[in-house]
Design a protein around this motif. Structure first.
Motif, PDB file in Angstrom:
ATOM      1  N   GLY A 287       0.839  -1.190   0.000  1.00  0.00           N
ATOM      2  CA  GLY A 287       0.000   0.000   0.000  1.00  0.00           C
ATOM      3  C   GLY A 287       0.877   1.245   0.000  1.00  0.00           C
ATOM      4  N   GLN A 288       0.707   2.088   1.001  1.00  0.00           N
ATOM      5  CA  GLN A 288       1.492   3.316   1.127  1.00  0.00           C
ATOM      6  C   GLN A 288       2.691   3.129   2.058  1.00  0.00           C
ATOM      7  OE1 GLN A 288       0.798   6.158  -0.618  1.00  0.00           O
ATOM      8  NE2 GLN A 288      -0.787   4.921  -1.626  1.00  0.00           N
ATOM      9  N   GLN A 289       2.888   1.920   2.542  1.00  0.00           N
ATOM     10  CA  GLN A 289       3.940   1.672   3.531  1.00  0.00           C
ATOM     11  C   GLN A 289       5.082   0.862   2.918  1.00  0.00           C
ATOM     12  OE1 GLN A 289       2.499  -0.196   7.069  1.00  0.00           O
ATOM     13  NE2 GLN A 289       4.465  -0.095   8.146  1.00  0.00           N
TER      14      GLN A 289
END
Length: 204
Positions: free
Chosen positions: A66-68
């Protein structure tokens, strides 16, 4: 105008293999360090007589969930060629023993194809002449001199009848690596194909 095709078969005298090693670490540095350890046993294999490394390609990038950011991945891809097919069995065994992420090959080739291309060219021209003579006879005419000859590009590929690649792929599965004697590593037949277009004068 007639088209001619010439085909010549030769036994492959060169093999090329693509192999990739991949590691995952918490950071890019860790992934690269692990990769260096992984390929340390491979480099001496690639320095054997008769083995040529055509290319080495290093790739390092972050993994994302995801965004991590979720660690990093490093990979090293080799394209390896040998003109000494007696070394192919040992080369593949050593590469597979190093547990690559994947291995594709061998792709069979001709190290020197000039003589085969010349023979295929002669057959292509003879084929074009036979076709022209047939048309001339059908028209009640005689075949005259050649006006123009267009040379197509010579094409070289492994014959389909030979069964494709001897070792299609190795996916690096966990466990004992496959034994190379399980595969048919006999050099395949290579088909050299030449096409031409000839323009002739027809005589009464």
């Amino acid at each position: 105008m007639t088209k001619g095709t010439g085909k010549v078969e030769r036994t492959a005298d060169r093999a090329e293999v693509q192999v990739n090693f991949e590691t995952v670490g918490a950071t890019r540095n860790e992934a690269v360090e692990l990769l260096n350890e992984r390929v340390a046993s491979v480099e001496p294999v690639l320095g054997r007589p008769g083995v040529e490394v055509r290319s080495r390609q290093l790739s390092v990038h972050d993994n994302w969930d995801g965004q991590q950011r979720a660690g990093s991945r490093a990979s090293q891809q080799y394209v390896v060629r040998t003109d000494d097919l007696s070394q192919l069995d040992a080369l593949l065994s050593a590469l597979v023993a190093a547990e690559p992420t994947w291995l594709n090959g061998p792709q069979w080739q001709l190290a020197r194809d000039a003589e085969a291309i010349r023979e295929a060219q002669r057959e292509a021209v003879a084929d074009a002449r036979r076709r022209a003579e047939g048309y001339a006879e059908a028209l009640g005419a005689r075949l005259g001199t050649l006006q123009r000859l267009s040379d197509g590009d010579g094409e070289v590929w492994a014959a389909e009848a030979a069964g494709g690649r001897a070792l299609a792929a190795y996916g690096g599965a966990v466990g004992a690596p496959p034994q190379m004697d399980q595969f048919n590593l006999e050099a395949q037949q290579i088909v050299v194909t030449v096409r031409c277009t000839a323009t002739w004068i027809l005589l009464d």
